[in-house]
Motif scaffolding. Sequence first.
Motif, PDB file in Angstrom:
ATOM      1  N   PRO A  23      13.978  68.967   1.209  1.00  0.00           N
ATOM      2  CA  PRO A  23      14.785  68.724   2.588  1.00  0.00           C
ATOM      3  C   PRO A  23      14.169  69.727   3.531  1.00  0.00           C
ATOM      4  N   LEU A  24      13.940  70.909   3.345  1.00  0.00           N
ATOM      5  CA  LEU A  24      13.523  71.920   4.013  1.00  0.00           C
ATOM      6  C   LEU A  24      11.940  71.444   4.573  1.00  0.00           C
ATOM      7  N   LEU A  25      11.369  71.370   3.596  1.00  0.00           N
ATOM      8  CA  LEU A  25       9.785  70.826   3.920  1.00  0.00           C
ATOM      9  C   LEU A  25       9.718  69.581   4.673  1.00  0.00           C
ATOM     10  N   ALA A  26      10.690  68.649   4.249  1.00  0.00           N
ATOM     11  CA  ALA A  26      10.443  67.386   5.190  1.00  0.00           C
ATOM     12  C   ALA A  26      10.994  67.596   6.663  1.00  0.00           C
ATOM     13  N   ALA A  27      12.178  68.320   6.743  1.00  0.00           N
ATOM     14  CA  ALA A  27      12.456  68.871   8.118  1.00  0.00           C
ATOM     15  C   ALA A  27      11.221  69.666   8.960  1.00  0.00           C
ATOM     16  N   MET A  28      10.695  70.617   8.473  1.00  0.00           N
ATOM     17  CA  MET A  28       9.507  71.145   8.754  1.00  0.00           C
ATOM     18  C   MET A  28       8.432  70.327   9.127  1.00  0.00           C
ATOM     19  N   VAL A  29       8.260  69.403   8.282  1.00  0.00           N
ATOM     20  CA  VAL A  29       6.786  68.598   8.936  1.00  0.00           C
ATOM     21  C   VAL A  29       7.577  67.683   9.940  1.00  0.00           C
ATOM     22  N   VAL A  30       8.478  67.070   9.809  1.00  0.00           N
ATOM     23  CA  VAL A  30       9.053  66.166  11.094  1.00  0.00           C
ATOM     24  C   VAL A  30       9.116  67.084  12.324  1.00  0.00           C
ATOM     25  N   GLY A  31       9.707  68.267  12.189  1.00  0.00           N
ATOM     26  CA  GLY A  31       9.791  69.090  13.537  1.00  0.00           C
ATOM     27  C   GLY A  31       8.410  69.312  14.125  1.00  0.00           C
ATOM     28  N   LEU A  32       7.488  69.495  13.259  1.00  0.00           N
ATOM     29  CA  LEU A  32       6.052  69.799  13.605  1.00  0.00           C
ATOM     30  C   LEU A  32       5.438  68.601  14.298  1.00  0.00           C
ATOM     31  N   LEU A  33       5.547  67.653  13.621  1.00  0.00           N
ATOM     32  CA  LEU A  33       5.188  66.279  14.308  1.00  0.00           C
ATOM     33  C   LEU A  33       5.797  65.720  15.498  1.00  0.00           C
ATOM     34  N   VAL A  34       7.086  66.071  15.466  1.00  0.00           N
ATOM     35  CA  VAL A  34       7.962  65.741  16.843  1.00  0.00           C
ATOM     36  C   VAL A  34       7.503  66.801  18.046  1.00  0.00           C
ATOM     37  N   GLY A  35       7.327  68.129  17.523  1.00  0.00           N
ATOM     38  CA  GLY A  35       6.817  69.049  18.495  1.00  0.00           C
ATOM     39  C   GLY A  35       5.387  68.784  19.068  1.00  0.00           C
ATOM     40  N   ILE A  36       4.499  68.271  18.336  1.00  0.00           N
ATOM     41  CA  ILE A  36       3.150  68.021  18.531  1.00  0.00           C
ATOM     42  C   ILE A  36       3.212  66.559  19.528  1.00  0.00           C
ATOM     43  N   LEU A  37       3.975  65.565  19.376  1.00  0.00           N
ATOM     44  CA  LEU A  37       4.309  64.529  19.993  1.00  0.00           C
ATOM     45  C   LEU A  37       4.731  65.018  21.646  1.00  0.00           C
TER      46      LEU A  37
END
Length: 88
Positions: A23-37
């Motif tokens: 769950p931490l890795l998934a949240a980190m990847v999604v947070g990174l993608l949303v931040g880039i977006l």
Amino acid sequence: MSEQLVFHFQSTLSLVLYMSLLPLLAAMVVGLLVGILQAVTQVQDQSLPMTFKLLTVIVLLLFGGSLLAVPLEREATELFNSFPALTR
């Protein structure tokens, strides 16, 4: 007796780390993608990344929670079975 207690404590801590890794890795990847977006589109909403991270973790736990429950059940069973020996 103290060796068994340390062993159970260590295995429980490693299980907690193992269960929280996905769950931490998934949240980190999604947070990174949303931040880039957000950087690309210049949208400055602060609740947007948290919403997507929360939804990602909820969906991940709904579909993968049963896989995470198996080692937790095994550890709890082992701990409860060895509890009388640990409390002597």
